[in-house]
Design a protein around this motif. Sequence first.
Motif, PDB file in Angstrom:
ATOM      1  N   ASP A  34       0.807  -1.220   0.000  1.00 46.64           N
ATOM      2  CA  ASP A  34       0.000   0.000   0.000  1.00 46.64           C
ATOM      3  C   ASP A  34       0.839   1.268   0.000  1.00 46.64           C
ATOM      4  OD1 ASP A  34      -2.335  -1.446  -0.013  1.00 46.64           O
ATOM      5  OD2 ASP A  34      -2.623  -1.359   2.159  1.00 46.64           O
ATOM      6  N   GLU A 124     -13.442  -2.606 -11.256  1.00 47.76           N
ATOM      7  CA  GLU A 124     -12.750  -1.917 -10.163  1.00 47.76           C
ATOM      8  C   GLU A 124     -11.839  -0.823 -10.717  1.00 47.76           C
ATOM      9  OE1 GLU A 124      -9.505  -2.968  -6.593  1.00 47.76           O
ATOM     10  OE2 GLU A 124     -10.222  -4.545  -7.950  1.00 47.76           O
ATOM     11  N   ALA A 128     -12.240   3.256 -10.108  1.00 47.40           N
ATOM     12  CA  ALA A 128     -11.163   4.063  -9.519  1.00 47.40           C
ATOM     13  C   ALA A 128     -10.765   5.195 -10.448  1.00 47.40           C
ATOM     14  CB  ALA A 128      -9.962   3.166  -9.221  1.00 47.40           C
ATOM     15  N   GLU A 131     -13.040   8.128 -10.284  1.00 50.73           N
ATOM     16  CA  GLU A 131     -12.810   8.920  -9.075  1.00 50.73           C
ATOM     17  C   GLU A 131     -11.450   9.605  -9.089  1.00 50.73           C
ATOM     18  OE1 GLU A 131     -13.352   6.310  -5.779  1.00 50.73           O
ATOM     19  OE2 GLU A 131     -15.406   5.756  -6.347  1.00 50.73           O
ATOM     20  N   GLY A 132     -10.658   9.361 -10.133  1.00 56.58           N
ATOM     21  CA  GLY A 132      -9.332   9.955 -10.221  1.00 56.58           C
ATOM     22  C   GLY A 132      -8.336   9.372  -9.234  1.00 56.58           C
ATOM     23  N   ASP A 133      -8.604   8.167  -8.749  1.00 58.19           N
ATOM     24  CA  ASP A 133      -7.720   7.513  -7.777  1.00 58.19           C
ATOM     25  C   ASP A 133      -6.798   6.572  -8.541  1.00 58.19           C
ATOM     26  OD1 ASP A 133      -6.476   6.161  -5.740  1.00 58.19           O
ATOM     27  OD2 ASP A 133      -8.295   5.856  -4.547  1.00 58.19           O
ATOM     28  N   TRP A 134      -5.685   7.106  -9.032  1.00 57.62           N
ATOM     29  CA  TRP A 134      -4.828   6.329  -9.925  1.00 57.62           C
ATOM     30  C   TRP A 134      -3.993   5.295  -9.189  1.00 57.62           C
ATOM     31  CZ3 TRP A 134      -6.484   6.415 -14.554  1.00 57.62           C
ATOM     32  CH2 TRP A 134      -7.225   7.521 -14.985  1.00 57.62           C
ATOM     33  N   LYS A 135      -3.747   5.524  -7.920  1.00 57.27           N
ATOM     34  CA  LYS A 135      -3.073   4.492  -7.122  1.00 57.27           C
ATOM     35  C   LYS A 135      -3.974   3.262  -7.018  1.00 57.27           C
ATOM     36  CE  LYS A 135      -1.128   3.620  -2.529  1.00 57.27           C
ATOM     37  NZ  LYS A 135      -0.844   4.203  -1.189  1.00 57.27           N
ATOM     38  N   ARG A 136      -5.276   3.486  -6.817  1.00 58.02           N
ATOM     39  CA  ARG A 136      -6.220   2.367  -6.740  1.00 58.02           C
ATOM     40  C   ARG A 136      -6.402   1.719  -8.102  1.00 58.02           C
ATOM     41  NH1 ARG A 136     -11.941   1.789  -6.137  1.00 58.02           N
ATOM     42  NH2 ARG A 136     -12.269   4.041  -6.233  1.00 58.02           N
ATOM     43  N   THR A 139      -3.757  -0.776  -8.208  1.00 61.77           N
ATOM     44  CA  THR A 139      -4.133  -1.949  -7.417  1.00 61.77           C
ATOM     45  C   THR A 139      -5.108  -2.827  -8.179  1.00 61.77           C
ATOM     46  OG1 THR A 139      -3.793  -0.760  -5.337  1.00 61.77           O
ATOM     47  CG2 THR A 139      -5.226  -2.699  -5.270  1.00 61.77           C
ATOM     48  N   HIS A 179      -0.993   8.233 -12.923  1.00 60.47           N
ATOM     49  CA  HIS A 179      -2.003   8.407 -13.968  1.00 60.47           C
ATOM     50  C   HIS A 179      -1.442   7.966 -15.320  1.00 60.47           C
ATOM     51  CE1 HIS A 179      -5.013  11.354 -16.094  1.00 60.47           C
ATOM     52  NE2 HIS A 179      -5.050  10.141 -16.590  1.00 60.47           N
ATOM     53  N   GLU A 183      -3.253   4.504 -16.617  1.00 63.99           N
ATOM     54  CA  GLU A 183      -4.463   4.813 -17.381  1.00 63.99           C
ATOM     55  C   GLU A 183      -4.616   3.995 -18.669  1.00 63.99           C
ATOM     56  OE1 GLU A 183      -7.097   6.627 -20.201  1.00 63.99           O
ATOM     57  OE2 GLU A 183      -4.894   6.598 -20.384  1.00 63.99           O
TER      58      GLU A 183
END
Length: 231
Positions: A34, A124, A128, A131-136, A139, A179, A183
Amino acid sequence: MADQLAQLADDRALLGRTSTAERVSDILRSRIADGFFPPGTRLSEDSIGGALGVSRNTLREAFRLLTHERLLVHELNRGVFVRVLTVDDVEDIYRTRTLVECAVVRGLGEPPYALDALAAAVEEGHGAAREGDWKRVGTANIHFHRELVALAGSERTDEVMRSVFAELRLAFHVVDDAHRLHEPYIARNQEILRALRTGERGAAEQLLAVYLADSLERVLEVYRRRVGAET
């Protein structure tokens, strides 16, 4: 470091009454994946042992297990550190991924395949990204490849690749633009899933091989700039 230790202390409940080095290593492996302990971080026996409420011997055994998995490294007279991968390490990780993942797809039997978990990983990633959550997103991408390997139905292969994917996360933590890295693979995961749904194993394998080659090139671009070949 204080914030990481405070959150690590919250994991004490996961140990239950039968604290073991394996359970401690599971917790630390998850935290390393993480990014709570980034590559190069020195892990203090006293601080982490105190946060988890485990003995020094138990913690040392957990460190030993994670060192064997190539997630940690012990430096003489300095301590235990989260491993910083070299360019050669990254290349070897992708070499292993290509050998195993492409072989899994090539070895699939006749369709239809059990693709629900693979489809869930694709969704998933889409969620993500919205929501712009590129770390997720990263994952979710690893979840996709983990589920792809699971199609082989081999516990031993799953175990080997669990370690490989954990090492891969160390590489991702060095990348300064998640990103840009992750992406493009949202759509490409969808393409592989679509090919498998229609039973086109050859097309899926080819998509996967090109995908992994492109991903390696992107990661190495960052590594050569930020870490260097002589880490």
